[in-house]
Design a protein around this motif. Sequence first.
Motif, PDB file in Angstrom:
ATOM      1  N   ARG A 191       0.830  -1.208   0.000  1.00 39.48           N
ATOM      2  CA  ARG A 191       0.000   0.000   0.000  1.00 39.48           C
ATOM      3  C   ARG A 191       0.864   1.257   0.000  1.00 39.48           C
ATOM      4  N   ALA A 192       1.958   1.229   0.773  1.00 45.61           N
ATOM      5  CA  ALA A 192       2.837   2.395   0.815  1.00 45.61           C
ATOM      6  C   ALA A 192       3.480   2.641  -0.550  1.00 45.61           C
ATOM      7  N   THR A 193       3.900   1.563  -1.215  1.00 46.61           N
ATOM      8  CA  THR A 193       4.486   1.702  -2.549  1.00 46.61           C
ATOM      9  C   THR A 193       3.461   2.237  -3.544  1.00 46.61           C
ATOM     10  N   TYR A 194       2.226   1.745  -3.426  1.00 46.62           N
ATOM     11  CA  TYR A 194       1.135   2.211  -4.294  1.00 46.62           C
ATOM     12  C   TYR A 194       0.904   3.707  -4.114  1.00 46.62           C
ATOM     13  N   ARG A 195       0.893   4.143  -2.842  1.00 45.20           N
ATOM     14  CA  ARG A 195       0.695   5.562  -2.577  1.00 45.20           C
ATOM     15  C   ARG A 195       1.859   6.393  -3.104  1.00 45.20           C
ATOM     16  N   GLN A 196       3.078   5.898  -2.959  1.00 47.63           N
ATOM     17  CA  GLN A 196       4.240   6.622  -3.466  1.00 47.63           C
ATOM     18  C   GLN A 196       4.185   6.749  -4.985  1.00 47.63           C
ATOM     19  N   THR A 197       3.661   5.719  -5.643  1.00 48.28           N
ATOM     20  CA  THR A 197       3.521   5.781  -7.098  1.00 48.28           C
ATOM     21  C   THR A 197       2.534   6.870  -7.498  1.00 48.28           C
ATOM     22  N   ILE A 198       1.420   6.940  -6.783  1.00 49.21           N
ATOM     23  CA  ILE A 198       0.433   7.976  -7.071  1.00 49.21           C
ATOM     24  C   ILE A 198       1.007   9.358  -6.787  1.00 49.21           C
ATOM     25  N   ALA A 199       1.741   9.487  -5.663  1.00 43.67           N
ATOM     26  CA  ALA A 199       2.344  10.775  -5.328  1.00 43.67           C
ATOM     27  C   ALA A 199       3.361  11.195  -6.396  1.00 43.67           C
ATOM     28  N   SER A 200       4.115  10.238  -6.914  1.00 40.70           N
ATOM     29  CA  SER A 200       5.088  10.547  -7.967  1.00 40.70           C
ATOM     30  C   SER A 200       4.384  10.995  -9.240  1.00 40.70           C
ATOM     31  N   LEU A 201       3.282  10.308  -9.569  1.00 44.06           N
ATOM     32  CA  LEU A 201       2.508  10.703 -10.745  1.00 44.06           C
ATOM     33  C   LEU A 201       1.941  12.106 -10.569  1.00 44.06           C
ATOM     34  N   ALA A 202       1.486  12.418  -9.342  1.00 44.42           N
ATOM     35  CA  ALA A 202       0.918  13.732  -9.081  1.00 44.42           C
ATOM     36  C   ALA A 202       1.964  14.835  -9.210  1.00 44.42           C
ATOM     37  N   ARG A 203       3.230  14.509  -8.994  1.00 44.36           N
ATOM     38  CA  ARG A 203       4.291  15.512  -9.092  1.00 44.36           C
ATOM     39  C   ARG A 203       4.593  15.895 -10.536  1.00 44.36           C
ATOM     40  N   ALA A 204       3.989  15.183 -11.491  1.00 44.46           N
ATOM     41  CA  ALA A 204       4.249  15.509 -12.896  1.00 44.46           C
ATOM     42  C   ALA A 204       3.881  16.949 -13.212  1.00 44.46           C
ATOM     43  N   THR A 205       2.798  17.449 -12.608  1.00 40.59           N
ATOM     44  CA  THR A 205       2.394  18.834 -12.862  1.00 40.59           C
ATOM     45  C   THR A 205       3.397  19.817 -12.261  1.00 40.59           C
ATOM     46  N   GLU A 206       4.041  19.427 -11.148  1.00 33.70           N
ATOM     47  CA  GLU A 206       5.046  20.303 -10.542  1.00 33.70           C
ATOM     48  C   GLU A 206       6.321  20.318 -11.374  1.00 33.70           C
ATOM     49  N   ILE A 207       6.744  19.127 -11.825  1.00 37.69           N
ATOM     50  CA  ILE A 207       7.967  19.035 -12.632  1.00 37.69           C
ATOM     51  C   ILE A 207       7.803  19.791 -13.948  1.00 37.69           C
ATOM     52  N   ALA A 208       6.594  19.739 -14.521  1.00 38.11           N
ATOM     53  CA  ALA A 208       6.335  20.432 -15.789  1.00 38.11           C
ATOM     54  C   ALA A 208       6.109  21.925 -15.594  1.00 38.11           C
ATOM     55  N   GLY A 209       6.053  22.378 -14.351  1.00 34.28           N
ATOM     56  CA  GLY A 209       5.889  23.801 -14.094  1.00 34.28           C
ATOM     57  C   GLY A 209       4.458  24.290 -14.105  1.00 34.28           C
TER      58      GLY A 209
END
Length: 415
Positions: free
Chosen positions: A238-256
């Motif tokens: 579950r923790a890995t699953y959540r980290q994957t979602i959090a990483s995906l959510a950071r795409a908008t931050e990385i793209a500015g």
Amino acid sequence: MNSPRPPVLLALVHGSAALLAAVCLGVTLWTGLAERPAALAFGVLVAVGEGIRWNGAGVREAAPLGAAGALSYALLGEHAGRPTDHGAAQVVTVVLTASLLGSVPHIARGHGPACDHLARRALTVGFVAVCFQPLFNRGTFDDWIGPAYALLLLALLSLTALCDAVLAAALAHARTGWPFGPVLRDGLRAVPGIGTAVIATGAVMALAVAVVGLWALPVFSVPLLLAQLSFRRYAAVRATYRQTIASLARATEIAGYTPCGHARRVAALSRAVGRDLGMTEPELTVLEYAALMHDIGQLSLVDPVPAGATAGLPETEQRRIALLGGAVVRRTGVDPRVATVVERQADPCREQPLAARIVRAVNAYEESARGGGPEGPLTALEELRLATGGTYAPEVVESLARVLARGCLTLPTAG
């Protein structure tokens, strides 16, 4: 500056546990330690169980082996066919001493001891020991044989599990201000998991030691250790699953498209508001994932929204971004309920599910507050209140105000 005084309920629970421990220790020192081999064996079992306690377990009972050992010692009436006479006071003394010894590795790593955990352990073990030991020593249960005696132990342990759930909910309520009812409900729903294994193992250990002696303890510890390992693996997944979602959510931050840390702050605050409004743990998980991914639809924009602030956009544009975000979420394989919340965060307030109302209000608050300086949070909250009824749900805004007023939430910082 003086440190804040602990809540009355918290002080009452801790004070009761400390008083019980002091009385039991005094009685044990006065009368001496009876049944020393059994006391040592159960003490070692509890200490080992506490030593392998999982500090980040995410479950209500983080030391199932220690709990099962403590409860079985409290229900120990015979040892290899011979009646015992250790009494309730010795049970509490041995269990707490072993729990403290088992906490030494955690203290060395900076994780313990947890006062709430020790208070619950003392009060629950004291409860079941007082209910059983005096009556057994007076011969009240002499006529309870076979299945009737086993059912008696299971009934006492089930009642103890209920008391422990109430204590855990009371302590969480006192520390965080979360509503007591929903916290207790989540605690009771957790009992059929590892709690059932603890109850069954505690009863089986007490019955087995009464027949075959202390060699039963290591034998019947193995299934519970395997169950604990399975729960750890499940939580790790579950923790890995959540980290994957959090990483995906950071795409908008990385793209500015959005400021750094925005999604994490909205997710943390949304979860706190959802808990305040009485959402269940599964609903909170869906809410958190939706809050993390609420801005992912912005990746479809040719020109980024200034500072990623979508709350000020026209409703048609907000809805278009929300629908695009929902479509992206559905392609990731995440729970479809998460995609539904993301899609409906821009719908009219009265038509939205509760999770979408929360994400919309918290997102607007965070966007308004982050650049407003020292007065930003108050100004942002006032803006939400002025827009309640049409854009934002009044109950969500008031819940947000309560969460902010409690000040018990640590939001992730930018960067």
